[in-house]
Design an enzyme around this catalytic site. Structure first.
Site, PDB file in Angstrom:
ATOM      1  N   ASP A   9       0.690  -1.557   0.699  1.00  0.00           N
ATOM      2  CA  ASP A   9       0.349  -0.035   0.421  1.00  0.00           C
ATOM      3  C   ASP A   9       0.773   0.947  -0.357  1.00  0.00           C
ATOM      4  OD1 ASP A   9      -1.495   2.333   0.680  1.00  0.00           O
ATOM      5  OD2 ASP A   9      -1.981   1.173   2.776  1.00  0.00           O
ATOM      6  N   LYS A  72       2.708  11.942  -3.527  1.00  0.00           N
ATOM      7  CA  LYS A  72       1.964  10.635  -4.038  1.00  0.00           C
ATOM      8  C   LYS A  72       1.106  11.682  -5.279  1.00  0.00           C
ATOM      9  CE  LYS A  72      -1.894   7.003  -3.521  1.00  0.00           C
ATOM     10  NZ  LYS A  72      -2.085   6.129  -2.562  1.00  0.00           N
ATOM     11  N   GLU A 173      -6.855   0.066  -4.905  1.00  0.00           N
ATOM     12  CA  GLU A 173      -7.157   0.184  -3.488  1.00  0.00           C
ATOM     13  C   GLU A 173      -8.490  -0.047  -2.845  1.00  0.00           C
ATOM     14  OE1 GLU A 173      -5.785   4.169  -2.432  1.00  0.00           O
ATOM     15  OE2 GLU A 173      -4.280   4.115  -2.543  1.00  0.00           O
ATOM     16  N   ASP A 195     -12.790   6.115   2.761  1.00  0.00           N
ATOM     17  CA  ASP A 195     -11.581   5.885   3.097  1.00  0.00           C
ATOM     18  C   ASP A 195     -11.044   7.177   3.564  1.00  0.00           C
ATOM     19  OD1 ASP A 195      -8.742   5.620   2.804  1.00  0.00           O
ATOM     20  OD2 ASP A 195      -8.395   4.592   1.039  1.00  0.00           O
TER      21      ASP A 195
END
Ligand code: AMP
Length: 606
Positions: A9, A72, A173, A195
């Site tokens: 992850d 990211k 994800e 999330d």
């Protein structure tokens, strides 16, 4: 023995690595002992030595300009003035553009490609896995947000290559989270993945049918996360600083850092307790040593914290509403809600989710670890080549053909499931044309200028006299791995041409090669240093094992039973294997014994 495979992850705030052992997914601890690795990378000021994770966080305290995080957000993006503006709002470090238009970050006076920053994090996780298994690890599955486009996915793959990893597959994800929550075991229906991490918020609806995972809709708020909740507490604390110091504290980097740390700590405590006490000193202007500093002591209740965060709760709900609308669903028709991200531990968030979807969310997987565990499950399925490894993902951006008037005709709309084949018939722009150039575009706009041109197919020797007499069939075939093959066929003559389009690399070939070599040298050095430390730790573990064996022996003598005997024999034989592995310098065997011993010593049964 099969080569180990790992699931990664690669998160905005934290990253994690996991693997499946004896049928169960487990987080691989980092070499420094934690279960998560902060996605923070730094270069030391003098020697430019790299530091990753908690060590980089430490470096940031003294040298904030030598460290970058949350990169990211920029991976696989084009360096544009708009991106620079967006970056300014979320991070203090500067961005720069590379030769291929890729994004680079500035740290410790150097300019480093964002792809390399990701490679450094991945490289660290690879080393953690290698220390854990006592052998080389190269095969992995990496997770990416469901809304990552081809370019962001390709850049992630490039980062993995630089880190010496072979990416078996990239998976979304939310899909990984669904795997971790066990939905591959017979669940049919709609799962909603909520999330909420440190800096980003994503909501995805998955439709799961016969082991196939289809993203029905996905959305989010890239600028909403745990840090915004912390900031609400910081603002409130600041308002309580005495009038003479408030402005000084506000302008002082050290004081503001103290407030942030205290705020995050308070937020965590309010997950457990109804009330928490915040006590701070040393607030003021640290650049002027002569100036007197002040302190602050105050209580914060969960109820008041929830009131402070009301605007953020509203933003969470707005995202859920918009995703439900895109999926064409009523919130109550969602069959299960899965929580991902550390912030979903907060009672306010859980209540919000329960009220909105009309059901309590599943909480039986650690929300920080769910994505990595799911990636490990999928990596294991791929390595075993079990039929369960079918995962249906969707196209992130529409794909189409450029037509007259500067417009685009979409053949594969966004959110289509992959693999997918789509075809349509077109005609040349003019009568009697002998050559047709068919441009291929990616993007949502009807206009070519607002899309990204991926390439073109050229058909020559067209024979038709008129446009109508020259039907050209264009077929798009998009593979599971995201490779687009385009074939154009002149239906009159049967002549055809094809192109295969893979996302463009982000770094020039030579630079990528150099980075691969650099990473390999670094990894080798680290592995040598790690081997020494690992041996020391293993010896200490064996000593603890000896103590356990003695304890078990006493128990077996005092109250004899078959169970007590076998527990003692088990530990003794494990220790014997450990000692001979140490003597034979068999790193893999040592690592295996270490894992088993650690488990025995911790008394965990998983
Ligand atoms: P992630 O990006 O998923 O690692 O999320 C990290 C965020 O979750 C940070 O904002 C943390 O402050 C928050 N967080 C983690 N654990 C807790 C907890 N027990 N209570 C409240 N917030 C938490």
């Amino acid at each position: 023995m099969r080569d180990p495979v790992i699931g990664i992850d690669l998160g905005t705030t934290n990253s994690a690595v996991a693997s499946v052992e004896e049928g169960r997914p487990r987080i691989i601890p980092s070499r420094s002992g934690g279960r998560l690795t902060p996605s923070v990378v730094g270069l030391t000021p003098k020697l430019s030595e790299r530091v990753v994770g908690t060590k980089a966080q430490e470096l940031a305290k003294e040298h904030p300009d030598c460290v970058v995080w949350a990169t990211k957000r920029f991976i696989g993006r084009r360096f544009t003035p708009e991106l620079v503006q967006q970056a300014k709002a979320v991070v203090p470090y500067q961005l720069a553009g590379g030769n291929t238009g890729d994004v680079r970050v500035k740290m410790a006076g150097r300019t480093v490609p964002v792809t390399q920053v990701s490679a450094m994090i991945l490289g660290e996780l690879k080393l953690d896995a290698e220390a854990f298994f006592g052998r080389g690890v190269s095969k992995c599955v990496i997770t990416v947000p469901a809304n990552f486009d081809d370019s962001q996915r390709q850049a992630t793959r490039e980062a993995a290559t630089i880190a010496g990893l072979d990416t078996l597959r990239l998976i979304n994800e939310p899909t990984a989270a669904a795997l971790a929550y066990g939905l591959s075991r017979g669940f049919q229906g709609h799962a909603l993945v909520f999330d909420l991490g440190g800096g980003t918020f994503d909501v995805t609806v998955l439709e799961i049918t016969d082991g196939v995972y289809e993203v029905k809709a996905t959305g989010g708020d890239p600028a909403l996360g745990g840090e915004d909740f912390d900031l609400k507490i910081v603002e409130w604390l600041l308002a309580q600083v005495d009038d003479n110091h408030r402005e000084l504290v506000h302008r002082d980097v050290v004081s503001m850092h103290k407030l942030k740390v205290a705020a995050e700590q308070a937020k965590r405590e309010l997950t457990e307790y109804e009330e928490t006490l915040i006590s701070l000193d040393g607030l003021g202007d640290h650049t002027q040593p002569a100036r007197k500093l002040t302190g602050l002591e105050t209580a914060l209740t969960r109820h008041f914290f929830e009131q402070l965060c009301e605007p953020l709760s509203k933003r969470c709900i707005a995202v859920c509403e918009s995703v439900m609308k895109e999926a064409g669903m009523d919130p109550h028709s969602v069959d299960t809600v899965l929580l991902v991200g550390g912030m979903t531990r907060v009672p306010l968030i859980r209540r919000l989710v329960t009220d909105f979807f009309g059901k309590a969310p599943s909480t039986d997987v650690n929300p920080d670890e769910a994505v990595a565990l799911g990636a490990a499950i999928h990596a294991d399925e791929l390595a075993r080549q079990s039929g369960a490894a079918l995962l249906l993902d969707v196209v992130g951006n529409s794909l189409g053909v450029g037509v007259m008037g500067g417009r685009v005709k979409h053949l594969i709309p966004r959110n289509s499931s992959v693999p997918v084949v789509a075809k349509d018939v077109f005609h040349p722009g003019r009568h009697g044309q002998t050559e047709a150039r068919i441009p291929i575009y990616q993007g949502e706009s009807e206009l070519q200028d607002e899309n990204r041109k991926l390439g073109e197919v050229v058909l020559r020797n067209l024979q038709g006299a008129s446009r109508a007499d020259t039907p050209l069939e264009v077929t798009f075939e998009l593979s599971n791995e995201g490779t687009l093959s385009v074939r154009a066929t002149d239906l009159k003559t049967g002549l055809s041409e094809a192109v295969k389009l893979e996302a463009r690399p982000h770094l020039p070939g030579q630079e990528a090669e150099r980075l691969v070599k650099e990473q390999a040298v670094y990894a080798q050095k680290q592995a040598q240093a790690d081997a020494k430390k690992t041996e020391e730790t293993f010896r200490k573990l064996l000593e603890r094992g000896e103590k356990l064996a003695k304890l078990l022996q006493r128990t077996a003598e005092e109250s004899p039973s078959d169970e007590a005997d076998s527990a003692m024999i088990n530990v003794r034989s494990l220790l014997a294997t450990g000692y001979s592995a140490l003597e034979a310098r068999d790193a893999e065997q040592c690592a295996q014994v270490a894992r088993q011993l650690t488990q025995l010593l911790s008394g965990r049964r998983d």
